[in-house]
Design an enzyme around this catalytic site. Structure first.
Site: not given
Length: 725
Positions: A316, A537, A612
């Site tokens: 798309p 992180e 995750d």
């Protein structure tokens, strides 16, 4: 109340007839359409298609305007009678003014009783003085003691009957007594009165007015009472005729195509290959189509046959519709665009009728291009899915197949279609002779992204620091539509901050907004949550920097965007077309970095690792069931995208229960091995993890240069292009 008494019964009688007639008309039309659609095609030389075709007549002819009015004649007659009755009921007749002779008028003028005379043609209206009105009232009431003679009428009180008294009282209006008479036709009123012996002095005291009664108001007052009912009746007939015509038009246009046509002379909406950046191979394939539409004799003379249909496939947003329009713009031909979903209606046969009408219009406008967007909505495999096939969709598909077979080699009409699901299309649609050429449009690479960005920023003022090459390198995997949205978001950010030019900082922020969502500045983290998010992180970033097959880190942030409390942006150094097993395994290890940090450093687990785990588990399952990357399962594809082709249901498995147990064991083995690798790296590099986390807590965002500086300070060499395996 009188109006309701007359009107409401008429409405109740009339409009059900009208509704019934319209329903009958629509039913006949539907039966006619069904008869047309269910009639098999006759492949004879004299056969024709929709509109003026030699097809069987509908079961029953639809009623016209005259039939509709004739069927409702009785109700129309009742309405006319009601209008006349209302006119008679509410019409107020004018005052019945007593008429006297001209000689009596002469006597009253000589007696000084007349105040005003109005002459309107031969009619004379007379107004008397108030004194004459008072004496007349006394006589009428029988209160005069001097005489029983009425000085105005010349009659005695005994001659006045109750009826005449009532009539005389009706000639008084607001204290004014009125009478009327007729003058001679060929002479003036003054001459007639002088001949009757009226004193000129007395006549001069009377106000005489000549009134012209043949003006506009005369005709309005005399014609309007008769014209209003007729006009109302004409309005009713017009309303019925208009409704009947509207029903006929809607019924006849129901099976017509809804395609939008772009004329070759329309320069405002014209698109050429210059407006389409990237997709070099696709444009080369489509250039042959353009050449055929411009010079068909070159191909016909050598015996070549141009493809009848071109199927554009790709992800798309890769520009399939834009390329189809560019082909029409380059060739300078008419472009008929329609969505596949517009053929599918509730009534069986409507879609097939619209297909016939579409192809008929295209052949009449040849050379032309027919473009069906999202053709998988109507071109799916027949006879599959829940509850079997769809009759309307299958008849529409059959009609498309028949029309494509009817193309002549020199007809100069080409059909193009676009889909991102070519695997679900019917095999009959893809066979040679129909859609015999497929053009795959891939996601743009770095050079194509740079060219696309240049096209979208052409009409936007850019600051001097804008580097589109950097933006192209940071947007792998983004389609042309994504890049258009990215540039537009950058312009919106600049306008929001009242700046006249789009800066590099705006483009970088728009990348994150398109990929992750808007920045949530109001979502403030507490001290403990901020520390946990920073370590989470940092775990992802550390593993991505240490593992040899993982992509390098470009940015780390603990500022919330979308649904994420923080994010680590990893970007490949160069575009890749293939993914190896080692790269998949390292990606799974990087995904588990936050989970490992939460469990072993903070000794607790949060919901921050849910996404995750989902990504890592899905990737491990694909490795086992799709890509043959499991030693125990072997080179077998147990899951794929071919279920719709074979007609299986969504819930059906393509393997046995024992094989499913082995798949689960292999997935669990991959996840556990990746967990151990992540734990070993984080335990070994704990000092680097703490340094990254402290910097994130302090600055909240680390760009690539700042992050690489921390790695170098702790003895880790950042990844370069030559070092990526």
């Amino acid at each position: 109340m009188a109006i309701k008494t007359f009107i409401l019964p008429i409405i109740c009688v009339y409009f059900p007839h009208m509704t019934k007639d319209n329903n009958i008309s629509n039913n006949h039309q539907n039966e006619a359409e069904k008869g047309i659609e269910n009639k098999p095609e006759i492949n004879t030389k004299g056969s024709k298609d929709l509109k003026g075709s030699k097809m069987p007549k509908p079961p029953k002819k639809q009623q016209g305007v005259g039939a509709l009015i004739l069927n409702n004649f009785f109700a129309t007659f009742l309405i006319f009678v009601a209008i006349i009755s209302m006119y008679v009921l509410f019409y107020t007749s004018p005052e019945q003014i007593k008429e006297i002779s001209l000689s009596e008028l002469a006597t009253d003028i000589n007696a000084g009783r007349v105040a005003k005379v109005e002459v309107s043609g031969d009619k004379v209206d007379i107004e008397y003085l108030e004194s004459a009105f008072a004496s007349s009232t006394n006589v009428l009431n029988g209160t005069s003691s001097s005489s029983n003679l009425n000085p105005i009428t010349g009659t005695t009180s005994s001659e006045l009957s109750p009826s005449s008294s009532s009539a005389s009282s009706s000639t008084t209006t607001a204290g004014v007594l009125k009478k009327t008479t007729q003058k001679e036709a060929q002479s003036s009123l003054s001459d007639s009165l002088k001949n009757l012996g009226v004193d000129p002095v007395k006549l001069s005291q009377v106000k005489i007015e000549n009134k012209d009664d043949r003006g506009a108001w005369f005709w309005v007052n005399n014609i309007l009472p008769f014209a209003l009912p007729i006009l109302f009746l004409i309005f009713i007939i017009w309303f019925l005729s208009r409704q009947a015509r509207s029903a006929n038009v809607q019924a006849m246009s129901f099976g017509q195509t809804r395609a939008r046509m772009i004329s070759p002379d329309d320069t405002k909406t014209k698109v050429t290959f210059k407006d389409v950046a990237g997709a070099k191979e696709a444009k080369q394939e489509l250039a042959e189509i353009v050449d055929f539409l411009k010079n068909p004799e070159k191909f016909i003379n050598i015996g070549a046959r141009i493809p009848k249909g071109i199927l554009l496939t790709g992800s798309p947003g890769t520009g399939k519709t834009l390329l189809a329009r560019a082909v029409a713009g380059e060739a300078g031909v008419a472009f008929f665009s329609v969505s596949g979903a517009e053929f599918v209606e509730m009534f069986v046969g409507v879609g097939a009728s619209r297909v016939r009408d579409l192809f008929k219009l295209a052949k009449a406008s040849a050379p032309a291009i027919i473009f069906i967007d999202e053709i998988d909505a109507v071109g799916r495999v027949r006879g599959t899915g829940f509850g079997g096939g769809n009759d309307e969709r299958e008849q529409t598909l059959n009609q498309i197949l028949v029309e494509m077979d009817g193309f002549e080699p020199n007809e100069k009409v080409i059909m193009m279609a676009a889909t991102n699901r070519p695997d679900v299309l019917d095999p009959a649609l893809l066979r040679p002779g129909r859609f015999d050429r497929r053009v795959v449009i891939d996601l743009p690479d770095r050079k194509d992204r740079f060219a696309i960005l240049e096209v979208h920023t052409k009409n936007k003022p850019l600051a001097e620091d804008v580097n589109l090459d950097v933006i192209a390198s940071r947007t792998p995997g983004l389609s042309g539509a994504d890049l258009h949205s990215l540039v537009n978001e950058a312009a919106i950010l600049a306008a929001r901050e009242d700046r006249k030019k789009v800066a590099q900082y705006d483009l970088i922020r728009s990348i994150e907004k398109v990929l992750l969502g808007p920045e949530r500045k109001s979502h403030l983290l507490g001290k403990k949550e901020k520390e946990l998010t920073a370590y989470h992180e940092a775990g992802h970033a550390l593993l991505a920097s240490v593992l040899p097959h993982a992509d390098p880190v470009h940015k780390v942030s603990i500022i919330s965007r979308g649904r994420a409390a923080g994010y680590t942006m990893k970007l490949p150094i160069e575009d890749k077309k293939l993914q190896s097993k080692k790269e998949f395994l390292d990606d799974i290890v990087v995904s588990l970095g936050g989970y490992v940090v939460e469990k072993h450093i903070f000794d607790e687990l949060t919901t921050g690792s849910s996404n995750d785990l989902q990504v890592a588990s899905a990737l491990a399952r694909d490795m086992v069931t799709k890509y043959g990357m499991s030693d125990k399962i072997g080179p077998i594809a147990l899951e794929g995208n071919g279920r719709a082709m074979s007609g299986r249901g969504v819930g059906e498995q393509e393997y046995s229960a024992s094989t499913g147990a082995v798949i689960d064991q292999e997935i669990s083995k991959i996840m556990n091995d990746s967990y151990k690798i992540a734990l070993d790296v984080i335990t070994e590099k704990r000092k680097v993890l703490d340094a990254i986390s402290i910097a994130l807590i302090d600055k909240e965002t680390l760009e690539q240069a700042e992050f690489d500086a921390i790695l170098v300070a702790n003895g880790i060499v950042p990844k370069k292009k030559s070092e990526v395996i």
